[in-house]
Design a protein around this motif. Structure first.
Motif, mmCIF file in Angstrom:
data_model
loop_
_atom_site.group_PDB
_atom_site.id
_atom_site.type_symbol
_atom_site.label_atom_id
_atom_site.label_comp_id
_atom_site.label_asym_id
_atom_site.label_seq_id
_atom_site.Cartn_x
_atom_site.Cartn_y
_atom_site.Cartn_z
ATOM 1 N N ARG A 121 -45.858 -5.057 36.386
ATOM 2 C CA ARG A 121 -44.788 -4.532 37.241
ATOM 3 C C ARG A 121 -45.320 -3.462 38.201
ATOM 4 N N LEU A 126 -42.751 -4.929 45.982
ATOM 5 C CA LEU A 126 -42.232 -6.241 45.589
ATOM 6 C C LEU A 126 -41.373 -6.117 44.332
ATOM 7 N N ALA A 127 -40.355 -5.260 44.382
ATOM 8 C CA ALA A 127 -39.530 -5.005 43.202
ATOM 9 C C ALA A 127 -38.762 -6.246 42.751
ATOM 10 N N GLU A 128 -38.188 -6.998 43.701
ATOM 11 C CA GLU A 128 -37.419 -8.185 43.321
ATOM 12 C C GLU A 128 -38.327 -9.238 42.681
ATOM 13 N N ALA A 129 -39.507 -9.416 43.243
ATOM 14 C CA ALA A 129 -40.454 -10.374 42.659
ATOM 15 C C ALA A 129 -40.906 -9.906 41.280
ATOM 16 N N ASP A 155 -39.102 -8.291 39.136
ATOM 17 C CA ASP A 155 -38.025 -8.620 38.198
ATOM 18 C C ASP A 155 -38.096 -10.087 37.785
ATOM 19 N N ARG A 156 -38.457 -10.959 38.718
ATOM 20 C CA ARG A 156 -38.539 -12.392 38.414
ATOM 21 C C ARG A 156 -39.784 -12.724 37.601
ATOM 22 N N TRP A 157 -40.825 -11.922 37.732
ATOM 23 C CA TRP A 157 -42.102 -12.187 37.072
ATOM 24 C C TRP A 157 -41.967 -12.175 35.563
ATOM 25 N N CYS A 183 -42.016 -16.569 42.537
ATOM 26 C CA CYS A 183 -41.202 -15.374 42.299
ATOM 27 C C CYS A 183 -40.806 -14.675 43.591
ATOM 28 N N GLY A 184 -41.202 -15.235 44.721
ATOM 29 C CA GLY A 184 -40.806 -14.677 46.004
ATOM 30 C C GLY A 184 -41.830 -13.800 46.681
#
Length: 244
Positions: A36, A44-47, A49-51, A90-91
């Motif tokens: 993270r 890349l906070a949203e990515a 979260d998906r990771w 993950c974006g």
């Protein structure tokens, strides 16, 4: 999953095969950076979260990947590509995915390891009895170097990593590989480890005997599975010598 016949209980054990992480070694400080944190450095906070769980991004248990295990270079390229493709999913933007994958790969391998206190004496006792001692692990390419770095080179005859074998425990290929390198038949081997499927159920299905190491300070949540025929359970490797 194909295996071998049940182990003959009257066959003498000639070799002991041990898992590496959680059985012989543990992580010590300083710990590697979290995945993270590597995402957040790049905004890349949203990515991130998906990771998800950073310990669940490698090959799956039981995965066969022999086509990628033909050389260290080929295997490392596959490792990086897996991470890059996951990052994209993950974006993570395309230009950032490759450098991020390289950083994640370095972080996953930047491990400080130390032996459990019971390991040197237990392995020395096995060697003193003339038994072959092997390590078999779902690990990176350089398991032999990791074994040497923690001071086990003189106590281990064979080290087999999933990266080179082309499959991860509990796939039969990795068991076949370590037995071949030890010069043992399944019924002559005792497999020892802390994880149920890779270190107990898998070896039993392949015809080996197995020992479930359940250290009191590292017990996985929940009740331990009942022991099938051909298996034992110990709380320390000091109890291993009595089983062989």
């Amino acid at each position: 999953m194909p295996g071998q016949s049940a182990p003959r209980r009257d066959t003498a054990v000639r070799g002991v095969i041990l898992d590496f992480y959680g059985t012989l070694v543990r992580l010590v400080d300083p710990l590697p950076p979290s995945h993270r944190s590597l995402f957040l450095r790049r905004g890349l906070a949203e990515a991130a979260d998906r990771w998800g769980d950073q310990w669940a991004v490698g090959p799956r248990e039981g995965e066969q990947h022999a086509v990628h295990s033909t050389s260290e270079r080929t295997y490392h390229a596959w490792e990086l590509d897996r991470l890059r493709r996951r990052a994209l999913a993950c974006g993570v933007p395309e230009p950032a995915a490759g450098p991020l994958a390289a950083d994640l790969d370095r972080a996953m391998k930047d491990l400080r390891l130390a032996l459990f206190d019971d390991v040197p004496t237990a392995l020395a006792a096995l060697r003193a009895r003339g038994l072959t001692v092997a390590v078999c692990s779902n690990w990176f390419w350089d398991l032999d170097r990791a074994v040497e770095d923690v001071g086990l080179a003189g106590l281990v005859d064979v080290a087999v990593t999933s990266a080179r074998a082309g499959a991860r425990k509990p796939h039969p290929l990795i068991y076949r590989t370590v037995l071949a390198e030890c010069g043992l038949r399944p019924e002559q081997a005792l497999f020892v480890g802390d994880m149920w499927e890779p270190d107990v159920a898998g070896p039993l299905a392949y015809g080996m005997r197995a020992v479930h190491l359940r250290r009191p300070d590292r017990v996985v949540a929940g009740a331990a599975p009942p022991l099938p025929d051909g298996a034992a359970r110990i709380a320390s490797l000091t109890a291993l010598s009595a089983l062989v």
